[in-house]
Design a protein around this motif. Structure first.
Motif, PDB file in Angstrom:
ATOM      1  N   MET A   1       0.841  -1.183   0.000  1.00  0.00           N
ATOM      2  CA  MET A   1       0.000   0.000   0.000  1.00  0.00           C
ATOM      3  C   MET A   1       0.881   1.239   0.000  1.00  0.00           C
ATOM      4  O   MET A   1       1.938   1.258   0.613  1.00  0.00           O
ATOM      5  N   ARG A   2       0.405   2.225  -0.697  1.00  0.00           N
ATOM      6  CA  ARG A   2       1.119   3.497  -0.740  1.00  0.00           C
ATOM      7  C   ARG A   2       0.145   4.612  -0.368  1.00  0.00           C
ATOM      8  O   ARG A   2      -0.907   4.766  -0.998  1.00  0.00           O
ATOM      9  N   TRP A   3       0.478   5.384   0.657  1.00  0.00           N
ATOM     10  CA  TRP A   3      -0.370   6.466   1.143  1.00  0.00           C
ATOM     11  C   TRP A   3       0.129   7.797   0.597  1.00  0.00           C
ATOM     12  O   TRP A   3       1.327   8.002   0.428  1.00  0.00           O
ATOM     13  N   SER A   4      -0.797   8.713   0.353  1.00  0.00           N
ATOM     14  CA  SER A   4      -0.418  10.060  -0.052  1.00  0.00           C
ATOM     15  C   SER A   4      -1.496  11.043   0.389  1.00  0.00           C
ATOM     16  O   SER A   4      -2.601  10.662   0.777  1.00  0.00           O
ATOM     17  N   CYS A   5      -1.139  12.304   0.326  1.00  0.00           N
ATOM     18  CA  CYS A   5      -2.052  13.372   0.729  1.00  0.00           C
ATOM     19  C   CYS A   5      -1.834  14.540  -0.228  1.00  0.00           C
ATOM     20  O   CYS A   5      -0.693  14.855  -0.576  1.00  0.00           O
ATOM     21  N   ARG A   6      -2.910  15.174  -0.640  1.00  0.00           N
ATOM     22  CA  ARG A   6      -2.807  16.297  -1.572  1.00  0.00           C
ATOM     23  C   ARG A   6      -3.772  17.394  -1.137  1.00  0.00           C
ATOM     24  O   ARG A   6      -4.928  17.121  -0.808  1.00  0.00           O
ATOM     25  N   GLU A   7      -3.292  18.615  -1.170  1.00  0.00           N
ATOM     26  CA  GLU A   7      -4.137  19.754  -0.823  1.00  0.00           C
ATOM     27  C   GLU A   7      -5.055  20.090  -1.992  1.00  0.00           C
ATOM     28  O   GLU A   7      -4.629  20.128  -3.151  1.00  0.00           O
ATOM     29  N   VAL A  19      -3.403   0.478  -3.661  1.00  0.00           N
ATOM     30  CA  VAL A  19      -3.116  -0.918  -3.351  1.00  0.00           C
ATOM     31  C   VAL A  19      -2.654  -1.589  -4.640  1.00  0.00           C
ATOM     32  O   VAL A  19      -3.367  -1.578  -5.643  1.00  0.00           O
ATOM     33  N   TYR A  20      -1.456  -2.127  -4.618  1.00  0.00           N
ATOM     34  CA  TYR A  20      -0.921  -2.842  -5.778  1.00  0.00           C
ATOM     35  C   TYR A  20      -1.384  -4.290  -5.710  1.00  0.00           C
ATOM     36  O   TYR A  20      -1.178  -4.962  -4.718  1.00  0.00           O
ATOM     37  N   LEU A  21      -2.017  -4.751  -6.775  1.00  0.00           N
ATOM     38  CA  LEU A  21      -2.644  -6.063  -6.776  1.00  0.00           C
ATOM     39  C   LEU A  21      -1.858  -7.102  -7.564  1.00  0.00           C
ATOM     40  O   LEU A  21      -2.253  -8.256  -7.600  1.00  0.00           O
ATOM     41  N   ALA A  22      -0.798  -6.710  -8.211  1.00  0.00           N
ATOM     42  CA  ALA A  22      -0.014  -7.642  -9.026  1.00  0.00           C
ATOM     43  C   ALA A  22       1.428  -7.660  -8.545  1.00  0.00           C
ATOM     44  O   ALA A  22       1.896  -6.731  -7.891  1.00  0.00           O
ATOM     45  N   ALA A  29      -2.525  -3.156 -12.467  1.00  0.00           N
ATOM     46  CA  ALA A  29      -3.196  -3.964 -11.447  1.00  0.00           C
ATOM     47  C   ALA A  29      -3.142  -3.220 -10.118  1.00  0.00           C
ATOM     48  O   ALA A  29      -2.500  -3.624  -9.175  1.00  0.00           O
ATOM     49  N   MET A  30      -3.845  -2.083 -10.091  1.00  0.00           N
ATOM     50  CA  MET A  30      -3.791  -1.229  -8.927  1.00  0.00           C
ATOM     51  C   MET A  30      -5.199  -0.736  -8.607  1.00  0.00           C
ATOM     52  O   MET A  30      -6.009  -0.515  -9.495  1.00  0.00           O
ATOM     53  N   ALA A  31      -5.507  -0.608  -7.327  1.00  0.00           N
ATOM     54  CA  ALA A  31      -6.785  -0.049  -6.894  1.00  0.00           C
ATOM     55  C   ALA A  31      -6.489   1.149  -6.003  1.00  0.00           C
ATOM     56  O   ALA A  31      -5.516   1.149  -5.245  1.00  0.00           O
ATOM     57  N   ARG A  59     -11.030  -0.978   3.726  1.00  0.00           N
ATOM     58  CA  ARG A  59     -11.442  -1.083   2.322  1.00  0.00           C
ATOM     59  C   ARG A  59     -10.286  -1.574   1.444  1.00  0.00           C
ATOM     60  O   ARG A  59     -10.481  -2.364   0.533  1.00  0.00           O
ATOM     61  N   ALA A  60      -9.088  -1.086   1.726  1.00  0.00           N
ATOM     62  CA  ALA A  60      -7.917  -1.522   0.963  1.00  0.00           C
ATOM     63  C   ALA A  60      -7.669  -3.007   1.158  1.00  0.00           C
ATOM     64  O   ALA A  60      -7.343  -3.722   0.208  1.00  0.00           O
ATOM     65  N   ALA A  61      -7.841  -3.497   2.378  1.00  0.00           N
ATOM     66  CA  ALA A  61      -7.653  -4.920   2.646  1.00  0.00           C
ATOM     67  C   ALA A  61      -8.692  -5.755   1.901  1.00  0.00           C
ATOM     68  O   ALA A  61      -8.382  -6.830   1.380  1.00  0.00           O
ATOM     69  N   MET A  62      -9.937  -5.258   1.821  1.00  0.00           N
ATOM     70  CA  MET A  62     -10.981  -5.993   1.101  1.00  0.00           C
ATOM     71  C   MET A  62     -10.672  -6.049  -0.395  1.00  0.00           C
ATOM     72  O   MET A  62     -10.865  -7.065  -1.045  1.00  0.00           O
TER      73      MET A  62
END
Length: 77
Positions: A1-7, A19-22, A29-31, A59-62
């Motif tokens: 998982m990669r987290w980010s924040c944007r103003e 979330v990288y799925l592959a 393959a990313m959600a 949600r990311a885990a699901m």
């Protein structure tokens, strides 16, 4: 998982988790999960920030769970 924040505009902030799925982090393959929040929402209840983060993690885990064969075939080959 990669987290980010944007103003965003007017003080809004977008929290994001990808979330990288592959294997090998294939971009096809990313959600992604995005939440737009305003810091004022957390002034009265700072715990609300961690509730948003927790919900995004759930949600990311699901999303990262493999699909059952019947669901995987629902969209064709």
């Amino acid at each position: 998982m990669r987290w980010s924040c944007r103003e965003l505009q007017d003080g809004w902030v977008m929290l994001a988790v990808d979330v990288y799925l592959a294997e090998d982090y294939a971009p096809e393959a990313m959600a992604g999960i995005r939440y737009a929040v305003h810091p004022f929402n957390f002034d009265e209840d700072p715990e609300a920030f961690w509730l948003v983060i927790s919900e995004m993690q759930q949600r990311a885990a699901m999303v990262a769970q493999p699909l059952a064969a019947s669901r995987a075939c629902a969209f064709g080959d």
